[in-house]
Write a protein that holds these residues in place. Sequence first.
Motif, PDB file in Angstrom:
ATOM      1  N   GLY A 309       0.780  -1.233   0.000  1.00 18.16           N
ATOM      2  CA  GLY A 309       0.000   0.000   0.000  1.00 18.16           C
ATOM      3  C   GLY A 309       0.815   1.288   0.000  1.00 18.16           C
ATOM      4  O   GLY A 309       0.278   2.360   0.248  1.00 18.16           O
ATOM      5  N   THR A 310       2.110   1.224  -0.312  1.00 18.53           N
ATOM      6  CA  THR A 310       2.918   2.456  -0.251  1.00 18.53           C
ATOM      7  C   THR A 310       3.372   2.965  -1.614  1.00 18.53           C
ATOM      8  O   THR A 310       3.701   4.127  -1.760  1.00 18.53           O
ATOM      9  CB  THR A 310       4.175   2.247   0.621  1.00 18.53           C
ATOM     10  OG1 THR A 310       4.925   1.155   0.073  1.00 18.53           O
ATOM     11  CG2 THR A 310       3.808   1.939   2.064  1.00 18.53           C
ATOM     12  N   VAL A 311       3.446   2.080  -2.604  1.00 19.33           N
ATOM     13  CA  VAL A 311       3.951   2.488  -3.928  1.00 19.33           C
ATOM     14  C   VAL A 311       3.029   1.917  -5.006  1.00 19.33           C
ATOM     15  O   VAL A 311       2.595   0.774  -4.907  1.00 19.33           O
ATOM     16  CB  VAL A 311       5.387   1.936  -4.157  1.00 19.33           C
ATOM     17  CG1 VAL A 311       5.883   2.309  -5.533  1.00 19.33           C
ATOM     18  CG2 VAL A 311       6.348   2.424  -3.101  1.00 19.33           C
ATOM     19  N   ASP A 312       2.722   2.737  -6.047  1.00 23.97           N
ATOM     20  CA  ASP A 312       1.886   2.240  -7.156  1.00 23.97           C
ATOM     21  C   ASP A 312       2.734   1.784  -8.343  1.00 23.97           C
ATOM     22  O   ASP A 312       2.398   0.816  -9.021  1.00 23.97           O
ATOM     23  CB  ASP A 312       0.938   3.348  -7.628  1.00 23.97           C
ATOM     24  CG  ASP A 312       0.032   3.828  -6.500  1.00 23.97           C
ATOM     25  OD1 ASP A 312      -0.604   2.970  -5.858  1.00 23.97           O
ATOM     26  OD2 ASP A 312       0.002   5.048  -6.238  1.00 23.97           O
ATOM     27  N   ILE A 313       3.787   2.537  -8.650  1.00 17.42           N
ATOM     28  CA  ILE A 313       4.599   2.243  -9.837  1.00 17.42           C
ATOM     29  C   ILE A 313       6.029   1.951  -9.402  1.00 17.42           C
ATOM     30  O   ILE A 313       6.707   2.831  -8.840  1.00 17.42           O
ATOM     31  CB  ILE A 313       4.613   3.453 -10.810  1.00 17.42           C
ATOM     32  CG1 ILE A 313       3.185   3.936 -11.120  1.00 17.42           C
ATOM     33  CG2 ILE A 313       5.382   3.135 -12.081  1.00 17.42           C
ATOM     34  CD1 ILE A 313       2.374   3.048 -12.011  1.00 17.42           C
ATOM     35  N   GLY A 314       6.493   0.739  -9.664  1.00 16.95           N
ATOM     36  CA  GLY A 314       7.864   0.371  -9.306  1.00 16.95           C
ATOM     37  C   GLY A 314       8.838   0.773 -10.396  1.00 16.95           C
ATOM     38  O   GLY A 314       8.531   1.579 -11.283  1.00 16.95           O
ATOM     39  N   SER A 315      10.021   0.176 -10.342  1.00 18.08           N
ATOM     40  CA  SER A 315      11.036   0.536 -11.339  1.00 18.08           C
ATOM     41  C   SER A 315      10.809  -0.313 -12.599  1.00 18.08           C
ATOM     42  O   SER A 315      10.075  -1.298 -12.572  1.00 18.08           O
ATOM     43  CB  SER A 315      12.431   0.267 -10.784  1.00 18.08           C
ATOM     44  OG  SER A 315      12.849  -1.024 -11.103  1.00 18.08           O
ATOM     45  N   LEU A 316      11.471   0.081 -13.674  1.00 16.03           N
ATOM     46  CA  LEU A 316      11.468  -0.783 -14.847  1.00 16.03           C
ATOM     47  C   LEU A 316      12.429  -1.938 -14.566  1.00 16.03           C
ATOM     48  O   LEU A 316      13.380  -1.784 -13.792  1.00 16.03           O
ATOM     49  CB  LEU A 316      11.867  -0.001 -16.092  1.00 16.03           C
ATOM     50  CG  LEU A 316      10.886   1.116 -16.475  1.00 16.03           C
ATOM     51  CD1 LEU A 316      11.238   1.707 -17.817  1.00 16.03           C
ATOM     52  CD2 LEU A 316       9.456   0.605 -16.509  1.00 16.03           C
ATOM     53  N   THR A 317      12.171  -3.076 -15.177  1.00 13.70           N
ATOM     54  CA  THR A 317      12.935  -4.279 -14.838  1.00 13.70           C
ATOM     55  C   THR A 317      14.023  -4.561 -15.859  1.00 13.70           C
ATOM     56  O   THR A 317      15.193  -4.710 -15.519  1.00 13.70           O
ATOM     57  CB  THR A 317      11.982  -5.502 -14.757  1.00 13.70           C
ATOM     58  OG1 THR A 317      10.930  -5.210 -13.845  1.00 13.70           O
ATOM     59  CG2 THR A 317      12.721  -6.751 -14.302  1.00 13.70           C
ATOM     60  N   GLY A 318      13.642  -4.640 -17.122  1.00 12.63           N
ATOM     61  CA  GLY A 318      14.570  -5.069 -18.172  1.00 12.63           C
ATOM     62  C   GLY A 318      15.712  -4.086 -18.347  1.00 12.63           C
ATOM     63  O   GLY A 318      15.517  -2.868 -18.259  1.00 12.63           O
ATOM     64  N   PRO A 319      16.913  -4.603 -18.610  1.00 12.41           N
ATOM     65  CA  PRO A 319      18.041  -3.710 -18.833  1.00 12.41           C
ATOM     66  C   PRO A 319      17.796  -2.882 -20.086  1.00 12.41           C
ATOM     67  O   PRO A 319      17.343  -3.404 -21.106  1.00 12.41           O
ATOM     68  CB  PRO A 319      19.232  -4.664 -19.024  1.00 12.41           C
ATOM     69  CG  PRO A 319      18.654  -6.011 -19.228  1.00 12.41           C
ATOM     70  CD  PRO A 319      17.231  -6.017 -18.780  1.00 12.41           C
ATOM     71  N   GLY A 320      18.047  -1.586 -20.019  1.00  5.86           N
ATOM     72  CA  GLY A 320      17.859  -0.733 -21.190  1.00  5.86           C
ATOM     73  C   GLY A 320      16.408  -0.366 -21.442  1.00  5.86           C
ATOM     74  O   GLY A 320      16.102   0.383 -22.374  1.00  5.86           O
ATOM     75  N   GLN A 321      15.484  -0.871 -20.617  1.00  3.35           N
ATOM     76  CA  GLN A 321      14.065  -0.604 -20.876  1.00  3.35           C
ATOM     77  C   GLN A 321      13.750   0.879 -20.726  1.00  3.35           C
ATOM     78  O   GLN A 321      12.984   1.451 -21.501  1.00  3.35           O
ATOM     79  CB  GLN A 321      13.201  -1.447 -19.937  1.00  3.35           C
ATOM     80  CG  GLN A 321      11.753  -1.544 -20.351  1.00  3.35           C
ATOM     81  CD  GLN A 321      11.568  -2.147 -21.732  1.00  3.35           C
ATOM     82  OE1 GLN A 321      12.285  -3.060 -22.141  1.00  3.35           O
ATOM     83  NE2 GLN A 321      10.633  -1.607 -22.487  1.00  3.35           N
ATOM     84  N   VAL A 322      14.386   1.522 -19.725  1.00  3.18           N
ATOM     85  CA  VAL A 322      14.119   2.941 -19.488  1.00  3.18           C
ATOM     86  C   VAL A 322      14.567   3.769 -20.705  1.00  3.18           C
ATOM     87  O   VAL A 322      13.942   4.773 -21.058  1.00  3.18           O
ATOM     88  CB  VAL A 322      14.775   3.389 -18.150  1.00  3.18           C
ATOM     89  CG1 VAL A 322      16.238   3.614 -18.273  1.00  3.18           C
ATOM     90  CG2 VAL A 322      14.091   4.610 -17.573  1.00  3.18           C
ATOM     91  N   ASP A 323      15.623   3.306 -21.394  1.00  2.00           N
ATOM     92  CA  ASP A 323      16.099   4.026 -22.595  1.00  2.00           C
ATOM     93  C   ASP A 323      15.085   3.903 -23.738  1.00  2.00           C
ATOM     94  O   ASP A 323      14.853   4.861 -24.480  1.00  2.00           O
ATOM     95  CB  ASP A 323      17.451   3.461 -23.067  1.00  2.00           C
ATOM     96  CG  ASP A 323      18.538   3.636 -22.017  1.00  2.00           C
ATOM     97  OD1 ASP A 323      18.463   4.617 -21.253  1.00  2.00           O
ATOM     98  OD2 ASP A 323      19.437   2.771 -21.947  1.00  2.00           O
ATOM     99  N   ILE A 324      14.493   2.705 -23.857  1.00  2.00           N
ATOM    100  CA  ILE A 324      13.486   2.509 -24.928  1.00  2.00           C
ATOM    101  C   ILE A 324      12.298   3.436 -24.677  1.00  2.00           C
ATOM    102  O   ILE A 324      11.823   4.141 -25.574  1.00  2.00           O
ATOM    103  CB  ILE A 324      12.998   1.040 -24.969  1.00  2.00           C
ATOM    104  CG1 ILE A 324      14.148   0.094 -25.287  1.00  2.00           C
ATOM    105  CG2 ILE A 324      11.851   0.872 -25.957  1.00  2.00           C
ATOM    106  CD1 ILE A 324      13.780  -1.398 -25.240  1.00  2.00           C
ATOM    107  N   VAL A 325      11.820   3.459 -23.424  1.00  2.00           N
ATOM    108  CA  VAL A 325      10.647   4.268 -23.093  1.00  2.00           C
ATOM    109  C   VAL A 325      10.976   5.758 -23.322  1.00  2.00           C
ATOM    110  O   VAL A 325      10.194   6.502 -23.932  1.00  2.00           O
ATOM    111  CB  VAL A 325      10.213   4.023 -21.629  1.00  2.00           C
ATOM    112  CG1 VAL A 325       9.008   4.883 -21.269  1.00  2.00           C
ATOM    113  CG2 VAL A 325       9.879   2.542 -21.411  1.00  2.00           C
ATOM    114  N   GLU A 326      12.157   6.176 -22.885  1.00  2.00           N
ATOM    115  CA  GLU A 326      12.556   7.588 -23.040  1.00  2.00           C
ATOM    116  C   GLU A 326      12.628   7.971 -24.521  1.00  2.00           C
ATOM    117  O   GLU A 326      12.158   9.029 -24.928  1.00  2.00           O
ATOM    118  CB  GLU A 326      13.919   7.801 -22.373  1.00  2.00           C
ATOM    119  CG  GLU A 326      14.351   9.259 -22.366  1.00  2.00           C
ATOM    120  CD  GLU A 326      15.650   9.433 -21.596  1.00  2.00           C
ATOM    121  OE1 GLU A 326      16.636   8.718 -21.901  1.00  2.00           O
ATOM    122  OE2 GLU A 326      15.685  10.263 -20.675  1.00  2.00           O
TER     123      GLU A 326
END
Length: 500
Positions: A309-326
Amino acid sequence: MGKDIPNARMPVYNPVNGVVVGWVPTTDPSDVGDLVERARRAQSQWQLSGFRSRAKALRELRKWIVDNRARLIAAVCAEGGKTYEDALLEILYVCKAIGFWAGHAEGYLREERQWSRELLLAGRRVVSRYEPRGVVGVIAPWNYPLVLGLGDALPALMAGNAVILKPSEVTPLASTMIVEEGMAAAGVPTGVCQVANGSGDVGQALVDNVDMIQFTGSTETGRAVAVRAAQRLIPASLEMGGNDAMIVLADADLERAANVAVYAGMCNAGQTCMSVERIYVEESVYAAFLELVEARVKDLRVGGPGAAGTVDIGSLTGPGQVDIVERHVQEAVQDGARVLVGGHRGKDGNFFQPTLLADVDHTMALMREETFGPVLPIVKVRNADEAITLANDSDFGLNSSVFTRDVNQGEFIARRLEAGSSVVNDACANFLDARAPFGGWKQSGLGGRNGVEGIRKYCRQQTILVTRFAMKREAYMFPYRRRTTYLMERLLALFFGRGG
Ligand code: NDP
């Protein structure tokens, strides 16, 4: 006996901070053949043990999972950066799936016996039966290591196969615990369910040795798996990417549609193959819907896994995934999309801020590729026809959804959407019912999971024709006689010669 399998290990990292959270034993690709041999030796006894005994063992496994849920949730959170609730969902799903397959496998695989209705086969019985394929390889991705790994192993095991599970090298921790500790505690015989940890080449070696492959992951790797499986002429069931569309019509319950859009688009940080990735809204309610979604996305709490009940959205999991989304978001903004919320990566760690975009168009990578992150692009359309055309303008076809108070109209639209599943006034929820077949169209997959085919695919079908009553010689046998041939031709004309 195969040679001893070496005891190498590999570290597992937390995607939030890069810290090592555990170690798992690894398998060298050259040792996969030995694992498969061990599985083969164990499989025949497992098959002979029967449905009830296998169901009992899997229900024991379920008890072990429930008893060890705190450790398992901690492992899923640590290796995937998931929120507590997203990790709990994996445990819940697997427990439900165990109950389902333990209860339904025997009925789904019951042999059918019937008298043939063919005139020429009078007195024959036709028996159709299902035989396990032998050793099934399950290759799993990192976004749902338990649901899409162990979840696929369950029907294969209940059908009487041995299974070798190859988790993603990114998230092997919880699966390895279940296979190595849980299966033994539940009394599943050694060798029946094994884990093969390592990178893609272990997956490749699995395809080269097993009798069937169940794969979940990217379309690119899925295609490579299919080609390799085709060379060996073994079946491969593939679930690959999605780029799922949601349609919101003018008469929809906008509040419900907004709640579903935000949850189905952003739970598990948007890394769900059947996430809502594109939303088409009729112009008369576009502004009102955007406002409802915006308020909800602004309220989402982002962070590393914490207490329930403290966090709704966690981190991205896959390596490089944050770069794809960005990249998808930045390119869209450069081409004219408007950021209403978020639009950038988190300050530290592997996070991407929940993002809402308007004024998007169909040429953008965001709309054409799988973004796999917490991003919702919303598009204004003139009417339902335009929404359907745009929704179908995609290489993918996994899931889809439509919101309207007129459920007949909703079902009519659902039938026009080019996707393996379509949901009226909800999204993704179809996956929760194991009776509902689930599989992709187009580049989203081949074959599927759940429903009766979700277990029959793990079997070879055998037909047995039993001749109980028959003459010494059938009329069509040698020697051919003019009178009999003439009679057969008359019968042909009598039965099939009338048309219409
Ligand atoms: P992959 O398709 O590369 O990986 C999926 C699984 O296949 C992993 O266990 C992987 O092992 C294994 N694998 C990799 N190469 C081979 C091979 N040649 N033969 C057999 N098995 C192999 O997915 P990624 O992790 O690279 O993710 C890429 C993209 O795919 C994501 O950005 C996302 O868009 C999409 N994706 C979709 C998923 C879905 O649920 N439909 C799930 C995951 C990703 P290893 O991880 O050890 O390399």
